[in-house]
Motif scaffolding. Structure first.
Motif, PDB file in Angstrom:
ATOM      1  N   ASP A 167      -9.202  -2.274 -11.819  1.00 15.04           N
ATOM      2  CA  ASP A 167      -9.930  -3.516 -10.251  1.00 15.04           C
ATOM      3  C   ASP A 167      -9.204  -2.352  -9.698  1.00 15.04           C
ATOM      4  N   THR A 168     -10.173  -1.938  -8.086  1.00 14.81           N
ATOM      5  CA  THR A 168      -9.277  -1.032  -6.782  1.00 14.81           C
ATOM      6  C   THR A 168      -8.830  -2.712  -5.829  1.00 14.81           C
ATOM      7  N   THR A 169      -8.522  -3.537  -5.811  1.00 17.69           N
ATOM      8  CA  THR A 169      -8.564  -4.469  -4.713  1.00 17.69           C
ATOM      9  C   THR A 169      -7.519  -3.752  -4.092  1.00 17.69           C
ATOM     10  N   SER A 170      -6.371  -3.474  -4.655  1.00 17.45           N
ATOM     11  CA  SER A 170      -4.675  -3.003  -4.781  1.00 17.45           C
ATOM     12  C   SER A 170      -5.254  -2.011  -3.364  1.00 17.45           C
ATOM     13  N   LEU A 171      -6.400  -0.793  -3.835  1.00 14.54           N
ATOM     14  CA  LEU A 171      -6.571  -0.359  -2.561  1.00 14.54           C
ATOM     15  C   LEU A 171      -7.111  -0.120  -1.575  1.00 14.54           C
ATOM     16  N   TRP A 172      -7.755  -1.168  -1.625  1.00 15.32           N
ATOM     17  CA  TRP A 172      -8.227  -1.927   0.241  1.00 15.32           C
ATOM     18  C   TRP A 172      -6.937  -2.606   0.460  1.00 15.32           C
ATOM     19  N   HIS A 173      -5.855  -2.997   0.050  1.00 16.74           N
ATOM     20  CA  HIS A 173      -4.990  -4.017   0.441  1.00 16.74           C
ATOM     21  C   HIS A 173      -4.130  -3.222   0.767  1.00 16.74           C
ATOM     22  N   ILE A 174      -3.524  -2.271   0.540  1.00 15.65           N
ATOM     23  CA  ILE A 174      -2.697  -1.242   0.958  1.00 15.65           C
ATOM     24  C   ILE A 174      -3.135   0.197   2.301  1.00 15.65           C
ATOM     25  N   ALA A 175      -4.953   0.655   2.066  1.00 18.10           N
ATOM     26  CA  ALA A 175      -5.162   1.333   3.535  1.00 18.10           C
ATOM     27  C   ALA A 175      -5.066  -0.108   4.842  1.00 18.10           C
ATOM     28  N   LYS A 176      -5.060  -1.247   4.241  1.00 16.71           N
ATOM     29  CA  LYS A 176      -5.634  -2.006   5.326  1.00 16.71           C
ATOM     30  C   LYS A 176      -3.840  -2.193   5.964  1.00 16.71           C
ATOM     31  N   ALA A 177      -3.139  -2.856   5.619  1.00 17.98           N
ATOM     32  CA  ALA A 177      -1.702  -2.116   5.651  1.00 17.98           C
ATOM     33  C   ALA A 177      -1.436  -1.603   6.642  1.00 17.98           C
ATOM     34  N   LEU A 178      -1.585   0.053   6.058  1.00 15.75           N
ATOM     35  CA  LEU A 178      -1.846   0.797   6.544  1.00 15.75           C
ATOM     36  C   LEU A 178      -2.399   0.826   8.415  1.00 15.75           C
ATOM     37  N   HIS A 179      -3.616   0.955   8.333  1.00 18.48           N
ATOM     38  CA  HIS A 179      -3.993   0.330   9.054  1.00 18.48           C
ATOM     39  C   HIS A 179      -4.006  -0.219  10.303  1.00 18.48           C
ATOM     40  N   LYS A 180      -3.187  -1.736   9.530  1.00 14.28           N
ATOM     41  CA  LYS A 180      -2.307  -2.365  10.342  1.00 14.28           C
ATOM     42  C   LYS A 180      -0.938  -2.165  11.682  1.00 14.28           C
ATOM     43  N   LEU A 181      -0.683  -1.289  10.457  1.00 16.88           N
ATOM     44  CA  LEU A 181       0.640   0.010  11.050  1.00 16.88           C
ATOM     45  C   LEU A 181       0.455   0.477  12.049  1.00 16.88           C
ATOM     46  N   GLU A 182      -1.085   1.473  12.072  1.00 19.16           N
ATOM     47  CA  GLU A 182      -2.171   2.479  13.131  1.00 19.16           C
ATOM     48  C   GLU A 182      -2.322   1.290  14.484  1.00 19.16           C
ATOM     49  N   PHE A 183      -2.491  -0.010  14.468  1.00 24.06           N
ATOM     50  CA  PHE A 183      -2.392  -0.746  15.676  1.00 24.06           C
ATOM     51  C   PHE A 183      -0.877  -1.049  16.466  1.00 24.06           C
ATOM     52  N   ILE A 545       7.744  10.590   9.271  1.00 18.39           N
ATOM     53  CA  ILE A 545       6.719  10.664   8.403  1.00 18.39           C
ATOM     54  C   ILE A 545       6.736   9.682   7.352  1.00 18.39           C
ATOM     55  N   LEU A 546       5.894   8.930   6.948  1.00 18.27           N
ATOM     56  CA  LEU A 546       5.222   7.676   6.243  1.00 18.27           C
ATOM     57  C   LEU A 546       4.821   8.005   4.478  1.00 18.27           C
ATOM     58  N   VAL A 547       6.025   8.255   3.636  1.00 18.75           N
ATOM     59  CA  VAL A 547       5.675   8.989   2.486  1.00 18.75           C
ATOM     60  C   VAL A 547       5.372   7.104   1.339  1.00 18.75           C
ATOM     61  N   VAL A 548       3.773   6.938   1.142  1.00 19.33           N
ATOM     62  CA  VAL A 548       3.658   5.773   0.667  1.00 19.33           C
ATOM     63  C   VAL A 548       3.277   6.062  -1.121  1.00 19.33           C
ATOM     64  N   PHE A 549       4.033   5.132  -1.466  1.00 16.66           N
ATOM     65  CA  PHE A 549       3.766   5.351  -3.547  1.00 16.66           C
ATOM     66  C   PHE A 549       3.136   4.648  -4.071  1.00 16.66           C
ATOM     67  N   ILE A 550       2.315   4.583  -4.589  1.00 17.93           N
ATOM     68  CA  ILE A 550       1.068   3.823  -4.805  1.00 17.93           C
ATOM     69  C   ILE A 550       1.511   3.316  -6.341  1.00 17.93           C
ATOM     70  N   GLY A 551       1.289   2.551  -6.684  1.00 19.27           N
ATOM     71  CA  GLY A 551       2.077   2.678  -8.028  1.00 19.27           C
ATOM     72  C   GLY A 551       3.585   1.525  -8.640  1.00 19.27           C
ATOM     73  N   THR A 579       4.021  -0.458  -2.958  1.00 15.34           N
ATOM     74  CA  THR A 579       3.545  -1.338  -3.811  1.00 15.34           C
ATOM     75  C   THR A 579       4.551  -2.212  -4.034  1.00 15.34           C
ATOM     76  N   LYS A 580       5.665  -1.813  -4.990  1.00 13.20           N
ATOM     77  CA  LYS A 580       7.240  -2.515  -5.412  1.00 13.20           C
ATOM     78  C   LYS A 580       7.740  -1.137  -6.279  1.00 13.20           C
ATOM     79  N   ILE A 581       9.041  -1.510  -5.822  1.00 16.87           N
ATOM     80  CA  ILE A 581      10.285  -1.138  -6.110  1.00 16.87           C
ATOM     81  C   ILE A 581      10.407  -1.191  -7.590  1.00 16.87           C
ATOM     82  N   VAL A 582      10.159  -0.445  -8.359  1.00 19.41           N
ATOM     83  CA  VAL A 582      10.474  -0.318  -9.335  1.00 19.41           C
ATOM     84  C   VAL A 582      11.457   0.829 -10.096  1.00 19.41           C
ATOM     85  N   ASN A 583      11.655   0.176 -12.002  1.00 17.89           N
ATOM     86  CA  ASN A 583      12.296   1.127 -12.601  1.00 17.89           C
ATOM     87  C   ASN A 583      11.145   1.485 -14.053  1.00 17.89           C
TER      88      ASN A 583
END
Length: 596
Positions: A167-183, A545-551, A579-583
């Protein structure tokens, strides 16, 4: 102390992002006149507490409820649901409305999807014949600042959804969030990505810029110079190891949720039987800011020193006559007493876990696995854990580490452990094991492991690390440098070209995109950590620098990035988005699925 973190010291204006989200939420409430009952999806409730104080929602005429199967008890004639687009939540809403209709209660219903509506959800509302009774809207909350250098997309199952369900829904969500940052902050000129999901997000981001361009002529120099996207899958070793920083251990043993831990009041020295209290943990707490990223053994020493010096000041107060300014200094020190008490209580509670033989034995085993030594000892240790029926998550966590460092398990060992697990914990866990296999976290060995090559080339195991005065990121795991952060370190220092061959040994493709409009901003390949004239932002701040962790990302990895950012000669500030802080445990739990 407020739950809402203080963002005044953030390297970019995160406060404006948060204010925008707050404004959009208040607009939703204002548009529905009069008193209303705001029913919030419990998962969202925690996220919202980082944006808005509940008192502010009440000021706008909202009674607050959490969404569950029980019908909503309220006198309000307007009910507003604020929910993520999830099918099970739709069923709750439908049953509430049916319940009202059966009792002849007339209400107006509003559903606001966060961050956007989904066809599948609306289909359920139509099938249940309630869609025509609802006013439907969206509340576009894509990104939440957890602290002055950490942002979260709040997608806790993104990793499993992508790897197991495709399911790739979350990838669109992440890209959308980053694009909002660019605005808000300008088009990010350099995009590096490693891993299947990351490369796709980079592509979607480019497509969004073509379809809905950020106007570069008005923005001036972009505030974020580079974005580095990393899949969690590229480095699953780091999260499976026990974190040894203060914040990391707090998360491992007590679980940090939305920037706070919840624990028995008695641990914090409050004598109230059975009461739980929430302790906020963010950089508004000056002492926490100072010690959160340190190795825990150092934190204990730091707290001891601070307590001793306070005691000394106190005894001097009693024996000598002080000037007014000396008194003032002493009182100033006393102001930090609540913070001191808080962290001494927390640290003392943590030592009850860290001193246990079971924890120390586990650390030993993790170290043996990471150093890729003595396969048999590790195999027997895991076998024994299964026979002792230790918590399933603990077993799976080590098993994943075992499988990844060995590039899978030989067929007979794999089949044997799989059978033992199902016998010991029940056959309903077959779905969990299938999920782990599907995602490649647990597999049969088909090729020789290349972990030793990767480990040597990137110097991931560091001998004789001084945790008190660290000179390398490996202090966060007392001698193991997180692979993910080593990759970031190389990207910043000399680009990924020199380690191209090693990158190819890690899961997924990698890409490096230069995006138009800003020839003046140097690419990472030309930056060797020294500041270039053009790399200084106008007002003398460092480039970002923005470091993005997917997962997901662990607290220890964030600490390692803060350590890098604080190094001498470092040309950048670093912000983390995840996407979330995890352990290791929370990440493994997302793959757990019980049949029946």
């Amino acid at each position: 102390m407020a739950q809402v973190p203080n963002l005044d010291n953030a390297p970019i204006n995160l406060k404006s992002l948060r204010d925008q989200s707050l404004k959009e939420l208040i607009t939703v409430l204002k548009n529905i006149r009069g008193k209303k009952c705001l029913v919030i999806d419990p998962k969202l409730g925690g996220s919202l507490s980082l944006i808005v104080q509940s008192s502010l929602l009440k000021e706008h005429g909202a009674e607050l409820r959490h969404l569950n199967a029980e019908p909503v008890q309220t006198d309000c004639t307007k009910v507003v649901y604020l929910v993520r687009a999830q099918l099970d939540l739709m069923k709750f809403i439908c049953s509430h409305i049916h319940n009202d209709i059966s009792k002849g209660i007339q209400r107006e219903y509003f559903v606001y999807f966060v961050p956007r509506r989904a066809v599948a959800c609306e289909k359920i509302l139509e099938e249940e014949k309630v869609h025509h009774l609802l006013t439907i809207g969206e509340y576009p909350l894509y990104l939440i600042p957890l602290d002055e250098d950490v942002l979260s997309f709040e997608l806790d199952v993104a990793h499993k959804e992508y790897l197991v369900d495709g399911d790739t829904t979350s990838l669109w969500h992440i890209a959308k969030a980053l694009h909002k940052l660019e605005f808000s902050f300008g088009v990010i000129p350099n995009v590096r990505a490693k891993g299947k999901a990351s490369v796709r997000v980079a592509d979607i981001l480019n497509r969004m810029q073509l379809e809905e361009p950020v106007n570069t002529s008005e923005m001036g120099v972009p505030e974020i110079n580079t974005i580095i996207l990393l899949d969690r899958e590229v480095d699953m070793i780091t999260p499976m190891c026990s974190q040894l920083t203060y914040e990391g251990l707090l998360d491992e043993f007590l679980g940090i949720n939305n920037g706070a831990v919840e624990l028995d009041a008695s641990i914090m020295g409050v004598q109230q039987e059975g009461k739980k209290i929430k302790v906020p943990l963010n950089s508004s707490d000056k002492l926490f800011k100072e010690i959160r990223d340190q190795n825990f053994e150092v934190v204990v020493q730091v707290l001891r020193q601070k307590a001793t010096s306070m005691k000394q000041d106190y005894s001097e107060m009693q024996t000598t006559t002080q000037t007014v300014s000396e008194l003032k200094d002493f009182v100033k020190k006393l102001n930090s007493l609540p913070e001191m008490t808080r962290h001494i209580n927390l640290a003392q509670h943590l030592t009850t876990f860290t001193s246990k033989p079971s924890f120390l034995g586990r650390l030993d085993m993790e170290q043996t696995l990471v150093e890729a030594e003595s396969y048999d000892i590790c195999f027997e240790y895991i076998e024994e854990m299964i026979h002792k029926q230790e918590p399933l998550i603990n077993v799976l966590r080590l098993l994943v580490l075992f499988s990844i460092t060995n590039s899978g398990l030989p067929k007979k060992n794999f089949d044997y452990l799989r059978r033992e697990l199902l016998h010991s914990y029940g056959f309903e866990h077959i779905a969990t094991l299938n999920n782990l296999e599907k995602s490649g976290l647990l597999k049969k060995q088909e090729t020789k492991s290349n972990w030793v090559t990767i480990k040597r080339a990137l110097q991931l195991v560091v001998e004789d690390i001084d945790t008190a005065n660290p000179n390398d990121i490996s202090y966060v795991f007392s001698g193991y440098a997180p692979l993910s952060i080593r990759l970031v370190q190389h990207a910043i220092r000399s680009g990924w070209r020199p380690i191209e061959e090693i990158l190819k040994l890690l899961p997924g493709p990698h890409s490096d995109i230069k995006r138009g409009g800003f020839s003046s901003s140097p690419s990472l390949d030309t930056l060797n950590g020294s500041l270039h004239g053009s790399d200084k932002v106008v007002d003398g701040r460092r480039s970002l620098i923005l470091v993005v962790f997917i997962g997901g990302v662990t607290s220890a990895e964030i600490s390692a990035l803060r350590f890098l950012s604080g190094q001498e000669g470092m040309a950048y500030d670093i912000i983390v988005a995840t996407t979330k802080i995890v352990n290791g445990s929370t990440l493994t739990e997302t793959f757990v699925e019980k049949l029946g």
